[in-house]
Scaffold this motif. Structure first.
Motif, mmCIF file in Angstrom:
data_model
loop_
_atom_site.group_PDB
_atom_site.id
_atom_site.type_symbol
_atom_site.label_atom_id
_atom_site.label_comp_id
_atom_site.label_asym_id
_atom_site.label_seq_id
_atom_site.Cartn_x
_atom_site.Cartn_y
_atom_site.Cartn_z
ATOM 1 N N ALA A 150 35.992 52.362 51.461
ATOM 2 C CA ALA A 150 36.050 51.374 50.747
ATOM 3 C C ALA A 150 37.015 51.434 49.487
ATOM 4 C CB ALA A 150 34.736 50.820 50.514
ATOM 5 N N PHE A 151 36.744 52.410 48.639
ATOM 6 C CA PHE A 151 37.641 52.673 47.563
ATOM 7 C C PHE A 151 39.009 52.944 48.071
ATOM 8 C CE2 PHE A 151 39.927 55.757 44.710
ATOM 9 C CZ PHE A 151 39.660 54.910 43.621
ATOM 10 N N SER A 152 39.338 53.645 49.056
ATOM 11 C CA SER A 152 40.424 53.965 49.548
ATOM 12 C C SER A 152 41.247 52.626 49.934
ATOM 13 C CB SER A 152 40.496 54.997 50.665
ATOM 14 O OG SER A 152 40.003 56.053 50.207
ATOM 15 N N LEU A 153 40.592 51.942 50.971
ATOM 16 C CA LEU A 153 41.288 50.799 51.388
ATOM 17 C C LEU A 153 41.637 49.716 50.027
ATOM 18 C CD1 LEU A 153 39.226 50.017 54.592
ATOM 19 C CD2 LEU A 153 41.464 51.145 54.368
ATOM 20 N N LEU A 154 40.685 49.480 49.303
ATOM 21 C CA LEU A 154 40.803 48.637 48.244
ATOM 22 C C LEU A 154 42.018 49.014 47.043
ATOM 23 C CD1 LEU A 154 36.933 47.587 47.281
ATOM 24 C CD2 LEU A 154 39.000 46.074 48.427
ATOM 25 N N GLY A 155 41.940 50.488 47.217
ATOM 26 C CA GLY A 155 43.123 50.875 46.520
ATOM 27 C C GLY A 155 44.347 50.724 47.115
ATOM 28 N N LEU A 156 44.546 50.996 48.320
ATOM 29 C CA LEU A 156 45.844 50.568 49.082
ATOM 30 C C LEU A 156 46.187 49.001 48.661
ATOM 31 C CD1 LEU A 156 45.292 52.595 52.215
ATOM 32 C CD2 LEU A 156 47.047 53.062 50.617
ATOM 33 N N ASP A 157 45.026 47.902 48.804
ATOM 34 C CA ASP A 157 45.419 46.754 48.629
ATOM 35 C C ASP A 157 45.844 46.466 47.321
ATOM 36 O OD1 ASP A 157 44.529 46.244 51.385
ATOM 37 O OD2 ASP A 157 42.441 45.484 50.603
ATOM 38 N N LEU A 158 45.494 47.259 46.235
ATOM 39 C CA LEU A 158 45.791 47.189 44.959
ATOM 40 C C LEU A 158 47.191 47.626 44.921
ATOM 41 C CD1 LEU A 158 45.059 46.230 41.985
ATOM 42 C CD2 LEU A 158 44.003 48.554 41.870
ATOM 43 N N ALA A 159 47.472 48.900 45.438
ATOM 44 C CA ALA A 159 48.828 49.382 45.379
ATOM 45 C C ALA A 159 49.982 48.364 45.999
ATOM 46 C CB ALA A 159 48.822 50.805 46.011
ATOM 47 N N GLN A 160 49.508 47.742 47.230
ATOM 48 C CA GLN A 160 50.594 46.967 47.815
ATOM 49 C C GLN A 160 50.852 45.505 47.261
ATOM 50 O OE1 GLN A 160 49.774 43.733 49.250
ATOM 51 N NE2 GLN A 160 51.628 43.707 50.654
ATOM 52 N N LEU A 161 49.724 45.098 46.624
ATOM 53 C CA LEU A 161 50.179 43.669 45.692
ATOM 54 C C LEU A 161 50.998 44.161 44.614
ATOM 55 C CD1 LEU A 161 49.450 41.143 45.341
ATOM 56 C CD2 LEU A 161 47.453 41.437 44.421
ATOM 57 N N THR A 162 50.415 45.407 43.777
ATOM 58 C CA THR A 162 51.354 45.746 42.565
ATOM 59 C C THR A 162 52.731 45.853 43.062
ATOM 60 O OG1 THR A 162 49.057 46.828 41.772
ATOM 61 C CG2 THR A 162 51.426 47.502 40.556
ATOM 62 N N ALA A 163 53.000 46.600 43.943
ATOM 63 C CA ALA A 163 54.323 46.912 44.656
ATOM 64 C C ALA A 163 55.004 45.472 44.621
ATOM 65 C CB ALA A 163 54.537 47.905 45.641
ATOM 66 N N LEU A 164 54.456 44.778 45.503
ATOM 67 C CA LEU A 164 54.988 43.409 45.708
ATOM 68 C C LEU A 164 55.182 42.358 44.433
ATOM 69 C CD1 LEU A 164 55.727 41.567 48.066
ATOM 70 C CD2 LEU A 164 53.621 40.413 48.011
ATOM 71 N N SER B 235 35.320 45.248 44.974
ATOM 72 C CA SER B 235 34.547 46.418 44.639
ATOM 73 C C SER B 235 33.169 46.350 43.698
ATOM 74 C CB SER B 235 35.640 47.378 44.184
ATOM 75 O OG SER B 235 35.151 48.762 43.524
ATOM 76 N N SER B 236 33.378 45.247 42.702
ATOM 77 C CA SER B 236 32.334 45.131 42.030
ATOM 78 C C SER B 236 30.996 44.634 42.656
ATOM 79 C CB SER B 236 32.605 44.364 40.562
ATOM 80 O OG SER B 236 33.724 45.159 40.026
ATOM 81 N N ALA B 237 31.353 43.757 43.609
ATOM 82 C CA ALA B 237 30.329 43.221 44.209
ATOM 83 C C ALA B 237 29.783 43.966 45.318
ATOM 84 C CB ALA B 237 30.956 41.789 44.758
ATOM 85 N N SER B 238 30.357 44.974 45.791
ATOM 86 C CA SER B 238 29.953 45.593 46.891
ATOM 87 C C SER B 238 29.960 47.200 46.889
ATOM 88 C CB SER B 238 30.763 45.322 48.294
ATOM 89 O OG SER B 238 32.136 45.726 48.169
ATOM 90 N N PRO C 62 29.475 51.023 44.513
ATOM 91 C CA PRO C 62 28.737 51.761 43.295
ATOM 92 C C PRO C 62 29.570 51.566 42.128
ATOM 93 C CG PRO C 62 28.498 53.066 45.179
ATOM 94 C CD PRO C 62 29.584 52.018 45.607
ATOM 95 N N LYS C 63 29.113 51.782 41.205
ATOM 96 C CA LYS C 63 29.672 51.655 39.735
ATOM 97 C C LYS C 63 30.851 52.441 39.519
ATOM 98 C CE LYS C 63 26.978 50.846 36.181
ATOM 99 N NZ LYS C 63 26.121 51.111 35.103
ATOM 100 N N PRO C 64 30.734 53.921 39.751
ATOM 101 C CA PRO C 64 31.899 54.796 39.372
ATOM 102 C C PRO C 64 33.089 54.231 40.109
ATOM 103 C CG PRO C 64 29.757 55.998 39.919
ATOM 104 C CD PRO C 64 29.503 54.754 40.365
ATOM 105 N N GLN C 65 33.056 54.004 41.415
ATOM 106 C CA GLN C 65 34.285 53.585 42.088
ATOM 107 C C GLN C 65 34.883 52.419 41.610
ATOM 108 O OE1 GLN C 65 31.479 54.832 43.545
ATOM 109 N NE2 GLN C 65 31.962 56.170 45.244
ATOM 110 N N SER C 66 34.163 51.395 41.163
ATOM 111 C CA SER C 66 34.559 50.179 40.561
ATOM 112 C C SER C 66 35.238 50.488 39.284
ATOM 113 C CB SER C 66 33.555 49.004 40.608
ATOM 114 O OG SER C 66 32.820 48.862 41.614
ATOM 115 N N ILE C 67 34.769 51.284 38.405
ATOM 116 C CA ILE C 67 35.236 51.713 37.343
ATOM 117 C C ILE C 67 36.607 52.290 37.552
ATOM 118 C CG2 ILE C 67 35.009 53.216 35.177
ATOM 119 C CD1 ILE C 67 32.037 52.385 35.155
ATOM 120 N N VAL C 68 36.736 53.061 38.363
ATOM 121 C CA VAL C 68 37.884 53.849 38.532
ATOM 122 C C VAL C 68 38.892 52.865 39.062
ATOM 123 C CG1 VAL C 68 39.150 55.600 40.019
ATOM 124 C CG2 VAL C 68 36.840 56.489 38.897
#
Length: 433
Positions: free
Chosen positions: A81-95, A117-120, A122-128
């Motif tokens: 989940a962290f990897s997929l949400l990180g890809l979403d964040l990177a794609q939106l940032t680039a756009l 991420s915060s809703a679903s 663990p805390k460490p992944q959400s903080i990163v």
């Protein structure tokens, strides 16, 4: 042990389903495509259409791959989940980076992956992930690409305004992520605690039903055992004097009679105690609650403010028995020498008050009583498990129609006081009818 397992599994149960993320991504693909089409074709602003289309196509292709590769019910592990949400964040940032950076009105959408991420997760992944979002917002502040605007006009953002937008987006991300995490965590804790409550109630009901099961077993076993007894009598008559089998036949006959006596006692016990087990006067209910706790070195005093002749008689309720028993056990754990149980009944209400002579509740704990996983009475108290017991007791008693009040006794009478009050109609079968 079961409560500990429930508590340790809280974070693991807050998992994200792949289909949910895929649907959110399709929504993002549709929204981004619509924004590009409106900006380029309708408003006719100069827009890097090819790079934008490539970024949107990458998100869509990844969605197609995930849909074909995994079943819709697939649950994502925290790293996935962290990897997929990180890809979403990177794609939106680039756009956003190639379409004006922080000047783009859609820049606040960078907080969406962090909120998910915060809703679903663990805390460490959400903080990163939140840290990566801050890095992305900072990169947008230094974007060299201008915001698509009317031809011949360059929209320049003052540095102060850019800094203000950066601070606003970061603050919104932090606040929304923290709020979502707390709400999700509390919902998970409450769900797990209610599950534990249901398990406890089922166990108490099961114990209450054992008497009926014993009677049913005695009834079912009576017929085959009677047959065995008749056969044993015939064998004793024929082989009683036989030196080879006589002793064994006598033993078979005596043991079959013993089994019949045991079943007869079980049946008699069930019939004699059935009414007592089904209906309980208030005094008998309180005595049943107090009986298991008299051997712990703490004096338990019962004060009855009312005549037993007029006391309510209600149906046996496993939830009430467990709830009052848990409150009494909690009082004994923190009492110095004595616990007082006071019962009071009038024509309108029934009240049970449990008081101890301990230190009472600390103010911060008193304000949180009733929440799951409140573990102590005092801040410096090292006793206590996971804090589910009091929550379960409160929940079961409230389900029976009771209102609970937790308070301290005051300077002259220190200690904790718990009052449980019902409308009499809920505790008296005569009124209930």
């Amino acid at each position: 042990m079961a409560a500990a397992t429930l508590y340790n599994d809280l974070n693991s149960n807050r998992s994200l389903r792949l289909q949910t993320l895929v649907r959110l991504r399709w929504l993002a693909v549709g929204g981004q495509s619509l924004a590009v089409i409106v900006t380029a074709l309708w408003l006719q602003f100069p827009l890097p259409i090819v790079p934008c289309s490539v970024l949107i196509a990458c998100l869509a292709l990844l969605n197609v791959f995930l849909t074909l590769r995994f079943p819709p019910t697939q649950r994502l592990t925290p790293p996935a989940a962290f990897s997929l949400l990180g890809l979403d964040l990177a794609q939106l940032t680039a756009l956003l980076f190639i379409t004006g950076g922080l000047a783009n009105p859609f820049a606040p959408l960078l907080c969406v992956p962090v909120i998910i991420s915060s809703a679903s997760q663990p805390k460490p992944q959400s903080i990163v992930l939140a840290g990566l979002a801050v890095v992305g917002v900072t990169a947008l502040a230094f974007s060299p690409f201008p915001l698509p605007w009317y031809p011949g006009t360059v929209l320049l953002m003052p540095r102060v305004l850019t800094a203000g937008i950066w601070f606003a987006i970061v603050s919104m991300t932090a606040f929304a992520a923290f709020y979502t995490y707390r709400v999700s965590l509390e919902a998970s804790e409450l769900s797990e605690a209610l599950t534990a409550t249901e398990l406890v109630l089922q166990r108490e009901k099961h114990l209450s039903q054992l008497d009926g099961l014993a009677a049913a077993a005695a009834h079912e076993l009576g017929t085959p055992l009677a047959t065995i007894s008749v056969v044993a009598k015939e064998m004793e008559r024929e082989l009683g004097d036989d030196p080879r089998f006589g002793e064994d036949v006598h033993l078979l006959r005596s043991q079959s009679e013993r089994c019949r006596d045991i079943l007869r006692r079980l049946t008699t016990l069930s019939s004699e105690s059935e009414e007592h087990m089904r209906l309980l006067p208030l005094s008998s209910l309180i005595e049943e609650v107090m009986a298991p706790h008299r051997e712990f070195g703490i004096e338990i005093e019962l004060k009855e403010q009312g005549d037993r002749a007029s006391e309510p008689v209600g149906l046996r309720n496993a939830g009430i028995l467990y709830g009052l028993g848990n409150l009494l056990e909690n009082a004994i754990d923190y009492a110095r020498k004595k616990v007082t149980v006071t019962t009071e009944h009038t024509a309108e209400r029934v009240r049970v008050t449990i008081e101890d002579d301990g230190d009472g509740f600390s103010p911060d704990i008193l304000a949180r009583i009733g929440e799951p996983y409140v573990t102590r009475r005092q801040k410096d108290d090292s006793a206590g498990g996971l804090g589910l017991g009091l929550f379960i007791a409160k929940t079961l008693l409230e389900r029976s129609g009771a209102r609970l009040r937790f308070e301290n006794g005051g300077p002259k009478h220190p200690g904790a006081r718990v009052s449980v009050e019902w409308p009499r109609v809920l505790m008296d079968t005569k009124l209930a009818k």
